[in-house]
Enzyme design. Structure first.
Site, mmCIF file in Angstrom:
data_model
loop_
_atom_site.group_PDB
_atom_site.id
_atom_site.type_symbol
_atom_site.label_atom_id
_atom_site.label_comp_id
_atom_site.label_asym_id
_atom_site.label_seq_id
_atom_site.Cartn_x
_atom_site.Cartn_y
_atom_site.Cartn_z
ATOM 1 N N TYR A 106 0.745 -1.166 -0.034
ATOM 2 C CA TYR A 106 -0.028 -0.055 -0.049
ATOM 3 C C TYR A 106 0.904 1.184 0.075
ATOM 4 O O TYR A 106 0.702 2.135 -0.822
ATOM 5 C CB TYR A 106 -0.975 -0.239 1.326
ATOM 6 C CG TYR A 106 -1.763 1.262 1.354
ATOM 7 C CD1 TYR A 106 -1.441 2.409 2.190
ATOM 8 C CD2 TYR A 106 -2.768 1.450 0.265
ATOM 9 C CE1 TYR A 106 -2.169 3.443 2.184
ATOM 10 C CE2 TYR A 106 -3.438 2.852 0.423
ATOM 11 C CZ TYR A 106 -3.052 3.776 1.465
ATOM 12 O OH TYR A 106 -3.722 4.962 1.441
ATOM 13 N N ARG A 126 2.306 8.745 12.871
ATOM 14 C CA ARG A 126 2.057 10.264 13.515
ATOM 15 C C ARG A 126 0.567 10.302 13.682
ATOM 16 O O ARG A 126 -0.159 10.848 14.534
ATOM 17 C CB ARG A 126 2.553 11.417 12.912
ATOM 18 C CG ARG A 126 2.389 12.803 13.376
ATOM 19 C CD ARG A 126 2.945 13.829 12.243
ATOM 20 N NE ARG A 126 1.958 13.755 11.122
ATOM 21 C CZ ARG A 126 2.245 14.359 10.058
ATOM 22 N NH1 ARG A 126 3.396 15.134 10.062
ATOM 23 N NH2 ARG A 126 1.506 14.174 8.907
ATOM 24 N N PHE A 137 15.755 19.476 -1.786
ATOM 25 C CA PHE A 137 14.205 19.097 -1.941
ATOM 26 C C PHE A 137 14.188 17.604 -1.362
ATOM 27 O O PHE A 137 12.977 17.504 -0.922
ATOM 28 C CB PHE A 137 13.938 19.248 -3.546
ATOM 29 C CG PHE A 137 12.734 18.697 -3.912
ATOM 30 C CD1 PHE A 137 12.492 17.261 -4.591
ATOM 31 C CD2 PHE A 137 11.307 19.220 -3.331
ATOM 32 C CE1 PHE A 137 11.297 16.763 -4.900
ATOM 33 C CE2 PHE A 137 10.226 18.674 -3.737
ATOM 34 C CZ PHE A 137 10.075 17.518 -4.579
HETATM 35 C C1 LIG Z 1 12.629 11.000 -3.640
HETATM 36 O O1 LIG Z 1 11.138 11.146 -2.983
HETATM 37 C C2 LIG Z 1 10.879 12.491 -2.539
HETATM 38 C C3 LIG Z 1 11.701 13.446 -2.855
HETATM 39 C C4 LIG Z 1 11.277 14.772 -2.155
HETATM 40 C C5 LIG Z 1 9.929 15.093 -1.547
HETATM 41 C C6 LIG Z 1 9.136 13.915 -1.425
HETATM 42 C C7 LIG Z 1 7.796 13.947 -0.839
HETATM 43 O O2 LIG Z 1 7.882 14.884 0.188
HETATM 44 C C8 LIG Z 1 6.535 15.286 0.613
HETATM 45 C C9 LIG Z 1 6.916 15.990 1.935
HETATM 46 C C10 LIG Z 1 5.597 16.797 2.410
HETATM 47 O O3 LIG Z 1 4.425 16.994 1.617
HETATM 48 N N1 LIG Z 1 5.577 17.281 3.668
HETATM 49 C C11 LIG Z 1 4.496 17.731 4.367
HETATM 50 C C12 LIG Z 1 4.478 17.234 5.826
HETATM 51 C C13 LIG Z 1 3.323 16.402 6.024
HETATM 52 O O4 LIG Z 1 2.634 15.783 5.127
HETATM 53 O O5 LIG Z 1 3.122 16.319 7.347
HETATM 54 C C14 LIG Z 1 4.334 19.077 4.255
HETATM 55 O O6 LIG Z 1 5.581 19.756 4.244
HETATM 56 O O7 LIG Z 1 3.237 19.693 4.299
HETATM 57 C C15 LIG Z 1 5.525 14.145 1.112
HETATM 58 O O8 LIG Z 1 5.517 13.976 2.072
HETATM 59 N N2 LIG Z 1 5.020 13.641 -0.098
HETATM 60 C C16 LIG Z 1 3.882 12.583 0.323
HETATM 61 C C17 LIG Z 1 4.317 11.224 0.307
HETATM 62 C C18 LIG Z 1 5.084 11.052 1.327
HETATM 63 C C19 LIG Z 1 3.117 10.571 0.114
HETATM 64 C C20 LIG Z 1 5.109 10.955 -1.135
HETATM 65 C C21 LIG Z 1 5.178 13.984 -1.308
HETATM 66 C C22 LIG Z 1 4.130 14.156 -2.278
HETATM 67 C C23 LIG Z 1 4.716 14.590 -3.959
HETATM 68 C C24 LIG Z 1 5.818 14.717 -4.129
HETATM 69 CL CL1 LIG Z 1 6.237 15.453 -5.508
HETATM 70 C C25 LIG Z 1 6.941 14.712 -2.979
HETATM 71 C C26 LIG Z 1 6.731 14.073 -1.895
HETATM 72 C C27 LIG Z 1 9.487 12.551 -1.917
HETATM 73 O O9 LIG Z 1 8.663 11.530 -2.136
HETATM 74 C C28 LIG Z 1 8.937 10.309 -1.500
#
Ligand SMILES: COc1cccc([C@H]2O[C@H](CC(=O)N[C@@H](CC(=O)O)C(=O)O)C(=O)N(CC(C)(C)C)c3ccc(Cl)cc32)c1OC
Length: 343
Positions: free
Chosen positions: A143, A190, A260
């Site tokens: 998932y 979390r 990033f």
């Molecule tokens: C090589 O891979 C990555 C490199 C950099 C960033 C991310 C990853 O980081 C954010 C960071 C983010 O979105 N942080 C949130 C904090 C929170 O969700 O509480 C924020 O800062 O609001 C994140 O969380 N997700 C969502 C998923 C985890 C589902 C992928 C995410 C969604 C779309 C994109 Cl294009 C990227 C990410 C990566 O993805 C793995």
């Protein structure tokens, strides 16, 4: 489309990005010019898909069909989705999705293909889990692969396509998957209470059934020892992705790509350390302090510093592993030591 609507479409994509996640929007804007638009679009398109998956008011057959067709709908000029429930958080994004599509159709087709392919695989994966639970740890990993690992895989392919990183990034699926799993599993741990109150459960039965007969029991004060043991077990499962995440970041050459990628990872290690063995997880949504987040953002400039940050938080977690009543006490201490040595 004439210049006006093209720039308006681009503006709206960023407007949605800023609205869905202000802090992460700032991180995306750190990216090199060449990658900023494709990554912003990738993020906003994934939010659209996520909004369909999260919508509990959609009839199952409609939801499954929409998840599976989303990768084609993003190519349809003028397409919008107006069937979301009235309270869906990002409902507005889908109602105006035509602007995102217009922007998507204006970028390099190489980036379009990467984004569409990941959207297809994620949509099918989400559809699969509309009719099955996360029972085993294997289900849990599958998932998380669908909803987060594939994001890492797609981003690595965008990095390679942009030439800002080597072609090797287009074939780095396992390490990319681990980048996603560490972030997603940290969020799932979390957000236990928030998800539970919305009737959602992502913690695998294979883990929680060692500590209770129903996850509802984990919220009861008298079961706090069992709840903490289960929480710590979930944290251990997430820690296993850390060596791959550090290895992935050690291979990045472009500074803006590194920032990033590294910022969400150092946020995650800080968050998982905070939630580890922490009774507050079952009482409120635990988040790291803004001051600590800013400090981590400033520090996460290269893989040696990031590795040191991870080691410091792993030491903190070892110190917090003080619950003699936790059946996993020895396993946790051993795992933390193993992860440390692999960094
Ligand atoms: C090589 O891979 C990555 C490199 C950099 C960033 C991310 C990853 O980081 C954010 C960071 C983010 O979105 N942080 C949130 C904090 C929170 O969700 O509480 C924020 O800062 O609001 C994140 O969380 N997700 C969502 C998923 C985890 C589902 C992928 C995410 C969604 C779309 C994109 Cl294009 C990227 C990410 C990566 O993805 C793995």
């Amino acid at each position: 489309a004439n210049g006006k609507t093209a720039s308006e479409a681009r503006f709206r994509s960023y407007d949605y990005l800023n609205r869905t996640s202000r802090s992460f929007a700032a991180v995306i804007k750190e990216l090199d010019e060449e990658l900023m638009d494709p990554v912003c679009l990738f993020y906003v398109i994934l939010r659209g898909l996520d909004t369909v998956e999260d919508d509990m008011t959609l009839p199952l057959d409609l939801k499954v069909a929409q998840l599976r067709s989303f990768h084609e709908d993003i190519y349809k000029e003028g397409w919008t989705f107006t069937k979301s429930g009235p309270n869906e958080k990002d409902r507005d994004l889908l109602v105006h999705f035509n602007y995102v599509i217009e922007h998507f159709l204006s970028i390099n087709p190489v980036y379009q293909t990467v984004i569409a392919d990941i959207t297809r695989r994620m949509g099918y994966g989400m559809a699969e889990f509309c009719t099955r639970r996360v029972a085993t740890v294997e289900d849990y990993n599958l998932y998380c692969h669908y909803v987060a690992g594939l994001v890492g895989v797609g981003l690595s392919k965008l990095f390679a396509a942009s030439k800002l990183e080597g072609e090797v990034f287009s074939q780095m699926d396992d390490l990319s998957n681990s980048m996603g799993l560490f972030l997603q599993k940290t969020n799932i741990i979390r957000d236990f209470l928030e998800d539970h109150l919305e009737g959602r459960l992502f913690w695998p039965r294979e883990i929680w059934s060692e500590y209770c007969n129903d996850p509802e029991e984990l919220c009861a004060d008298q079961n706090l020892d069992k709840a903490l043991a289960c929480l710590n077990h979930m944290c251990m499962n997430a820690l296993e992705h850390i060596p791959d995440a550090i290895e992935y970041m050690s291979r990045i050459r472009n500074q803006s790509v590194f920032n990033f990628c590294a910022i969400p990872q150092v946020m995650a290690i800080s968050t998982i350390t905070l939630v580890f063995n922490n009774p507050e997880v079952f009482k409120r949504n635990v988040k790291i302090r803004k001051g600590l987040a800013c400090k981590l953002i400033m520090e996460a400039q290269n893989v040696d510093v990031v590795r040191a940050i991870f080691l410091e938080f792993l030491n903190e977690m070892a110190r917090k592993n003080n619950n003699a009543r936790d059946p996993n006490y020895v396993r946790i201490s051993t795992l933390i030591a193993q992860v440390r040595w692999r960094l």
